[in-house]
Design a protein around this motif. Structure first.
Motif, PDB file in Angstrom:
ATOM      1  N   PRO A   1      40.994  -4.564  49.932  1.00  0.00           N
ATOM      2  CA  PRO A   1      40.915  -4.898  48.438  1.00  0.00           C
ATOM      3  C   PRO A   1      39.520  -5.020  47.790  1.00  0.00           C
ATOM      4  CG  PRO A   1      42.362  -6.298  49.960  1.00  0.00           C
ATOM      5  CD  PRO A   1      41.702  -5.492  50.838  1.00  0.00           C
ATOM      6  N   GLU A   2      38.623  -5.818  48.723  1.00  0.00           N
ATOM      7  CA  GLU A   2      37.161  -5.944  48.059  1.00  0.00           C
ATOM      8  C   GLU A   2      36.807  -4.466  47.695  1.00  0.00           C
ATOM      9  OE1 GLU A   2      33.115  -8.033  49.040  1.00  0.00           O
ATOM     10  OE2 GLU A   2      34.890  -8.447  50.282  1.00  0.00           O
ATOM     11  N   MET A   3      36.922  -3.590  48.606  1.00  0.00           N
ATOM     12  CA  MET A   3      36.366  -2.081  48.347  1.00  0.00           C
ATOM     13  C   MET A   3      37.102  -1.453  47.344  1.00  0.00           C
ATOM     14  SD  MET A   3      34.115  -1.988  50.832  1.00  0.00           S
ATOM     15  CE  MET A   3      33.848  -0.313  50.874  1.00  0.00           C
ATOM     16  N   GLN A   4      38.328  -1.682  46.910  1.00  0.00           N
ATOM     17  CA  GLN A   4      39.094  -1.170  45.947  1.00  0.00           C
ATOM     18  C   GLN A   4      38.257  -1.636  44.508  1.00  0.00           C
ATOM     19  OE1 GLN A   4      43.164  -1.536  46.714  1.00  0.00           O
ATOM     20  NE2 GLN A   4      43.415   0.020  48.247  1.00  0.00           N
ATOM     21  N   GLU A   5      38.297  -2.857  44.710  1.00  0.00           N
ATOM     22  CA  GLU A   5      37.645  -3.489  43.475  1.00  0.00           C
ATOM     23  C   GLU A   5      36.264  -3.020  42.911  1.00  0.00           C
ATOM     24  OE1 GLU A   5      36.326  -7.969  41.650  1.00  0.00           O
ATOM     25  OE2 GLU A   5      37.209  -7.806  43.684  1.00  0.00           O
ATOM     26  N   LEU A   6      35.511  -2.693  44.189  1.00  0.00           N
ATOM     27  CA  LEU A   6      34.106  -2.175  43.772  1.00  0.00           C
ATOM     28  C   LEU A   6      34.386  -0.828  43.306  1.00  0.00           C
ATOM     29  CD1 LEU A   6      32.203  -3.150  46.870  1.00  0.00           C
ATOM     30  CD2 LEU A   6      31.654  -3.820  44.551  1.00  0.00           C
ATOM     31  N   GLN A   7      35.283   0.196  43.717  1.00  0.00           N
ATOM     32  CA  GLN A   7      35.505   1.173  43.287  1.00  0.00           C
ATOM     33  C   GLN A   7      35.798   1.519  41.639  1.00  0.00           C
ATOM     34  OE1 GLN A   7      38.359   3.112  45.981  1.00  0.00           O
ATOM     35  NE2 GLN A   7      36.966   3.172  47.618  1.00  0.00           N
ATOM     36  N   GLU A   8      36.902   0.391  41.426  1.00  0.00           N
ATOM     37  CA  GLU A   8      37.326   0.143  40.042  1.00  0.00           C
ATOM     38  C   GLU A   8      36.065   0.079  39.150  1.00  0.00           C
ATOM     39  OE1 GLU A   8      40.353  -2.592  40.014  1.00  0.00           O
ATOM     40  OE2 GLU A   8      41.957  -1.483  41.005  1.00  0.00           O
ATOM     41  N   ARG A   9      35.363  -0.906  39.726  1.00  0.00           N
ATOM     42  CA  ARG A   9      34.210  -1.347  38.896  1.00  0.00           C
ATOM     43  C   ARG A   9      33.266  -0.292  38.672  1.00  0.00           C
ATOM     44  NH1 ARG A   9      31.340  -6.648  41.066  1.00  0.00           N
ATOM     45  NH2 ARG A   9      30.161  -6.332  39.208  1.00  0.00           N
ATOM     46  N   ILE A  10      33.115   0.697  39.725  1.00  0.00           N
ATOM     47  CA  ILE A  10      32.058   1.724  39.665  1.00  0.00           C
ATOM     48  C   ILE A  10      32.730   2.969  38.471  1.00  0.00           C
ATOM     49  CG2 ILE A  10      31.244   3.918  40.590  1.00  0.00           C
ATOM     50  CD1 ILE A  10      31.023   1.872  43.106  1.00  0.00           C
ATOM     51  N   ALA A  11      34.228   3.206  38.758  1.00  0.00           N
ATOM     52  CA  ALA A  11      34.898   3.838  37.769  1.00  0.00           C
ATOM     53  C   ALA A  11      34.637   3.384  36.300  1.00  0.00           C
ATOM     54  CB  ALA A  11      36.406   4.123  38.067  1.00  0.00           C
ATOM     55  N   LEU A  12      34.736   2.154  36.020  1.00  0.00           N
ATOM     56  CA  LEU A  12      34.655   1.564  34.649  1.00  0.00           C
ATOM     57  C   LEU A  12      33.158   1.816  34.152  1.00  0.00           C
ATOM     58  CD1 LEU A  12      35.623  -0.338  32.447  1.00  0.00           C
ATOM     59  CD2 LEU A  12      34.768  -2.214  33.712  1.00  0.00           C
ATOM     60  N   PHE A  13      32.118   1.692  35.166  1.00  0.00           N
ATOM     61  CA  PHE A  13      30.923   1.962  34.558  1.00  0.00           C
ATOM     62  C   PHE A  13      30.700   3.549  34.336  1.00  0.00           C
ATOM     63  CE2 PHE A  13      29.404  -2.190  36.207  1.00  0.00           C
ATOM     64  CZ  PHE A  13      28.590  -2.575  35.120  1.00  0.00           C
ATOM     65  N   ASN A  14      31.452   4.390  35.025  1.00  0.00           N
ATOM     66  CA  ASN A  14      31.471   5.711  34.646  1.00  0.00           C
ATOM     67  C   ASN A  14      31.935   6.062  33.362  1.00  0.00           C
ATOM     68  OD1 ASN A  14      30.112   6.398  37.039  1.00  0.00           O
ATOM     69  ND2 ASN A  14      32.077   6.784  38.094  1.00  0.00           N
ATOM     70  N   ARG A  15      33.128   5.635  32.916  1.00  0.00           N
ATOM     71  CA  ARG A  15      33.584   5.727  31.513  1.00  0.00           C
ATOM     72  C   ARG A  15      32.844   4.961  30.625  1.00  0.00           C
ATOM     73  NH1 ARG A  15      38.444   4.094  34.889  1.00  0.00           N
ATOM     74  NH2 ARG A  15      38.113   1.871  34.017  1.00  0.00           N
ATOM     75  N   GLU A  16      32.127   4.006  30.874  1.00  0.00           N
ATOM     76  CA  GLU A  16      31.346   3.365  29.879  1.00  0.00           C
ATOM     77  C   GLU A  16      30.286   4.411  29.637  1.00  0.00           C
ATOM     78  OE1 GLU A  16      30.426  -0.484  30.691  1.00  0.00           O
ATOM     79  OE2 GLU A  16      32.422  -1.292  30.456  1.00  0.00           O
ATOM     80  N   ILE A  17      29.439   4.824  30.513  1.00  0.00           N
ATOM     81  CA  ILE A  17      28.457   5.730  30.685  1.00  0.00           C
ATOM     82  C   ILE A  17      28.778   7.192  29.609  1.00  0.00           C
ATOM     83  CG2 ILE A  17      26.947   7.165  31.723  1.00  0.00           C
ATOM     84  CD1 ILE A  17      26.800   5.238  34.128  1.00  0.00           C
ATOM     85  N   GLU A  18      29.912   7.598  30.057  1.00  0.00           N
ATOM     86  CA  GLU A  18      30.410   8.582  29.392  1.00  0.00           C
ATOM     87  C   GLU A  18      30.698   8.760  27.974  1.00  0.00           C
ATOM     88  OE1 GLU A  18      33.877  10.061  31.415  1.00  0.00           O
ATOM     89  OE2 GLU A  18      32.714  10.759  33.295  1.00  0.00           O
ATOM     90  N   GLN A  19      31.201   7.382  27.597  1.00  0.00           N
ATOM     91  CA  GLN A  19      31.660   6.971  26.136  1.00  0.00           C
ATOM     92  C   GLN A  19      30.241   6.751  25.399  1.00  0.00           C
ATOM     93  OE1 GLN A  19      34.349   3.660  26.417  1.00  0.00           O
ATOM     94  NE2 GLN A  19      36.091   5.079  27.195  1.00  0.00           N
ATOM     95  N   ARG A  20      29.419   6.215  25.936  1.00  0.00           N
ATOM     96  CA  ARG A  20      28.154   5.771  25.351  1.00  0.00           C
ATOM     97  C   ARG A  20      27.455   7.204  25.155  1.00  0.00           C
ATOM     98  NH1 ARG A  20      25.563   2.445  21.673  1.00  0.00           N
ATOM     99  NH2 ARG A  20      23.159   2.651  22.306  1.00  0.00           N
ATOM    100  N   ALA A  21      27.342   8.006  25.966  1.00  0.00           N
ATOM    101  CA  ALA A  21      26.629   9.490  25.964  1.00  0.00           C
ATOM    102  C   ALA A  21      27.417  10.222  24.894  1.00  0.00           C
ATOM    103  CB  ALA A  21      26.513  10.124  27.212  1.00  0.00           C
ATOM    104  N   ALA A  22      28.790  10.265  24.903  1.00  0.00           N
ATOM    105  CA  ALA A  22      29.248  11.000  23.813  1.00  0.00           C
ATOM    106  C   ALA A  22      29.093  10.684  22.305  1.00  0.00           C
ATOM    107  CB  ALA A  22      30.791  10.954  24.134  1.00  0.00           C
ATOM    108  N   SER A  23      28.959   9.025  22.245  1.00  0.00           N
ATOM    109  CA  SER A  23      28.837   8.335  21.221  1.00  0.00           C
ATOM    110  C   SER A  23      27.476   9.050  20.580  1.00  0.00           C
ATOM    111  CB  SER A  23      28.899   6.910  20.827  1.00  0.00           C
ATOM    112  OG  SER A  23      28.589   6.488  19.938  1.00  0.00           O
ATOM    113  N   ILE A  24      26.502   8.945  21.497  1.00  0.00           N
ATOM    114  CA  ILE A  24      24.921   9.070  20.889  1.00  0.00           C
ATOM    115  C   ILE A  24      24.990  10.731  20.663  1.00  0.00           C
ATOM    116  CG2 ILE A  24      22.490   9.266  21.587  1.00  0.00           C
ATOM    117  CD1 ILE A  24      23.232   6.897  23.330  1.00  0.00           C
TER     118      ILE A  24
END
Length: 742
Positions: free
Chosen positions: A324-347
């Motif tokens: 569970p703790e490893m899955q939680e870290l995976q979800e947090r990494i995926a969340l940061f990946n989406r935020e990075i892509e959205q931020r780059a696309a916006s700029i």
């Protein structure tokens, strides 16, 4: 080198310079193709083929000397003329200019001296027609015109007219067996030329004055007509003349100035629109987005993602990804990946929209300026169309006036009286009978014959050397075979000496195989390939001796070495006590270790070929042989396979595919390049990895290697170790037999 061989060397971390040397095609001298031929190679060609050069040089030089001695002496008489620097009143219809004695005029006089008219008058003055025709070998025509034409051709062959350097002097020379006739011919030719020049000058000057008077009247009428047309056109179109310019040019000030200003603005607007368009088009590429990856927010998000990724990897050593703790870290990494892509696309999207807006504004501004410029063009064009015809008429008037003034000035300068007694060409030195013949120059002719025959002989020797496609020296391996040269083995004086040389580690042969051993060990990681096939194009090239020499040098440095005599058709290595051998091992279930026998050399074992079998290639291709090689890899550091020759047999191809690498042994000066290339290609097609070439029986005295090996011999003088190795020679096969166990 074959592709497999190069890949093998690169894969085993071979020396880079060896791989590079094998990959570079060389020229005739061993250098890179397209390079300048080395002096050393040319000298080598001369030394190797000296007899060709000497033979051709002697024959041609001797023939030239005989011809020079029998040739009739020819005398050359010379006369000198001067072309004075003075003006001539000869008028050309197309160019109304005076002609002076410049280089073109000097060339003209040289050609006039060789003209048919001058030569014909000279021949008739000296009555040389019959004499010149006597020198013609062909049948003499009966027509006088044809006889004269043929005589003039003979005369021109003996006549020479040339300008002297950068001076205004012309030298006239004529060759003849009689020195007096040669001198008289030159003097007569110059006299005829000067007399003809005076006649031409008088006729040309008289014609020039008549021509100028007629032409001047015509040009005067043409000038008056052009002036009347100009004035009539100006009155009809309300054009006022102000300092020879149309007054309507002032009306162009407002519209013309505005047009120029708007044109400059349009050019700038077009440049800005192109720049904006280029920026907008570049915003659609992937490289554009990389410019904005340095945003602070993006940097922060990336740092957070890196921390989470590092934490995830650290915990991965303890927990599984399903934890569970490893899955939680995976979800947090995926969340940061989406935020990075959205931020780059916006700029990137915002910047792209801004560039698109700038492009549209620049395009609209450019279109507006283009419409205004087009309106002004229509206004200016109407006024300029009137001035065009006026300027055409004005230029016609100016041209007619200039021509009229030039003709009037030229008419004033023409004076027949002033030029009747003058001549631009005068005789400086009259020809005198020469005392010495001009040709043949016997010493110079013999020297030139020797030089050119020597060059021809060298060219023939060079071509013969190129056509000789035998592998004779180490450079030929790289040049003709595109292979690495791993070793150069010198030739021995007799068949008995090679065994003693191999046993003596300080001998020249042993040193050569020690060099080969070093190159083999350095051809890959961990001492290079372990199972090495040794083969050649045909028998008798020294492959078996090379297998033995390389095995001895490997064993001499402490490696466990096994030598397998894989030539079951014509075996080389003898073991009278052996009852099984390779053929027995492959046809029975005999234990491998029992068939291998030790030799009298430390760290070296032998597996002889065994008894004769009818199907060697089938045995070598069997799985039993693969098991034998697997056993040998475990028990020995190096295994050397003494293989049959390549051409005509399949044994070498089978062994090459099973060995780690293959050494091609080539006897120097006997094998031709196509045969060796065919062998290499067959090995490569069979899966063999070509390690390189060993050049055997090389005559060191014929190359630069002689000094090196002389040094090695001098430094290693002393008693050599002896061993009881026997060589048996079969007269029918001329193949060496090595007894390694007696």
């Amino acid at each position: 080198m074959t592709v497999d061989g190069q890949n093998f060397l690169k894969r085993t971390n071979a020396y880079p310079e060896l791989v590079e040397a094998a990959s570079v095609s060389s020229g005739p001298n061993g250098g890179q193709s397209g390079g300048i031929i080395q002096i050393g190679y040319l000298i080598g060609v001369a030394l190797r083929r000296w007899w060709i050069i000497a033979l051709i040089g002697t024959l041609i030089t001797s023939a030239a000397i005989v011809l020079l001695m029998r040739a009739t002496p020819i005398y050359s008489a010379k006369g000198l003329l001067e072309v004075r620097q003075a003006e001539r009143n000869v008028i050309n219809v197309s160019e109304v200019e005076s002609v002076v004695a410049d280089q073109e005029f000097l060339t003209t006089q040289v050609e006039l001296l060789q003209s048919d008219t001058i030569i014909e008058d000279t021949i008739e003055s000296m009555n040389m027609l019959d004499e010149l025709l006597d020198a013609v070998d062909d049948a003499v025509p009966q027509s006088r015109d044809m006889r004269m034409q043929l005589a003039m051709e003979v005369f021109k062959g003996s006549l020479s007219v040339r300008s002297v350097g950068r001076s205004r002097l012309i030298q006239v020379s004529f060759e003849h067996p009689d020195p007096q006739v040669a001198a008289d011919t030159v003097n007569t030719l110059t006299d005829v030329y000067i007399a003809g020049a005076i006649d031409r000058r008088f006729s040309a000057t008289e014609y020039a004055r008549d021509f100028l008077e007629t032409r001047l009247g015509t040009v005067r009428k043409s000038l008056e007509e052009a002036e009347r047309q100009l004035v009539s056109y100006a009155i009809a179109n309300d054009i006022i003349l102000v300092d020879n310019e149309a007054a309507n040019n002032s009306s162009e000030t407002l519209d013309g100035s505005a047009l120029r200003t708007l044109s400059e603005q349009l050019n700038e607007a077009t440049s800005e629109r192109i720049a904006a368009q280029n920026n907008f088009e570049q915003s659609k590429t992937e490289a554009f987005a990389s410019q904005f990856l340095g945003d602070d927010e993006l940097s922060r998000l990336r740092e957070e993602r890196i921390k989470l990724t590092s934490e995830y990897r650290d915990k991965l050593a303890t927990f599984r990804p399903e934890y569970p703790e490893m899955q939680e870290l995976q979800e947090r990494i995926a969340l940061f990946n989406r935020e990075i892509e959205q931020r780059a696309a916006s700029i990137v999207g915002a910047k792209r929209a801004e560039l698109e807006r700038d492009f549209n504004l620049a395009r609209m501004f450019e279109q507006d300026l283009a419409a205004r410029v087009e309106t002004l063009k229509n206004n200016v064009t109407d006024m300029r169309s009137k001035s065009i015809n006026y300027n055409i008429l004005l230029r016609q008037v100016e041209t007619e006036r200039a021509q009229y003034e030039a003709l009037l000035q030229r008419l004033k300068e023409v004076s027949v009286t002033d030029n009747l007694g003058s001549n631009l060409v005068e005789i400086v030195d009259r020809a005198r009978p020469p005392l010495e013949p001009a040709k043949p120059n016997k010493p110079l002719g013999a020297l030139l014959a020797a030089i050119f025959s020597g060059l021809l002989g060298f060219a023939v020797a060079y071509i013969v050397d190129i056509l000789d496609n035998r592998i004779k020296k180490p450079e030929d391996v790289k040049e003709k075979l595109s292979q690495i040269i791993l070793g150069v083995i010198p030739v021995t004086q007799d068949s008995e000496e090679i065994v003693d040389e191999l046993e003596n580690p300080q001998s020249i042969i042993a040193e050569a195989y020690a060099t080969l051993r070093t190159n083999v060990q350095h051809s890959g990681a961990d001492g290079g390939p372990r199972v090495i096939q040794t083969t050649s194009t045909r028998s008798g090239e020294g492959k078996s001796a090379s297998s033995l020499g390389l095995a001895l040098r490997m064993a001499g440095v402490g490696h466990r070495v096994l030598l397998i005599d894989a030539d079951m058709r014509r075996p080389t290595f003898l073991n009278p006590a052996a009852s099984v051998g390779l053929s027995g091992v492959l046809t029975t279930t005999t234990d491998f270790a029992g068939a291998i026998t030790p030799t009298k050399f430390d760290n070296m074992w032998l597996l002889p070929s065994g008894s004769h079998v009818p199907n060697p290639s089938e045995l070598l291709a069997s799985s039993r042989f693969d098991k034998l090689l697997a056993y040998c890899r475990k028990e020995y550091d190096y295994v050397f396979l003494d293989s049959p020759p390549v051409l005509g047999l399949a044994d070498a191809l089978i062994l090459g595919g099973k060995a780690d690498a293959s050494l091609m042994v080539v006897e120097a000066g006997t094998q031709r390049t196509p045969n060796v290339k065919d062998s290499l290609n067959r090995l490569a097609n069979g899966g063999a990895k070509i390690l390189g070439v060993v050049l055997t029986k090389f005559k060191m005295q014929s190359a630069r290697y002689d000094q090196y090996y002389n040094y090695k011999s001098a430094s290693h003088e002393g008693p050599a170790e002896t061993a009881d190795i026997q060589i048996q020679l079969k007269a029918s096969q001329s193949k060496q037999k090595f007894d390694l166990v007696s």
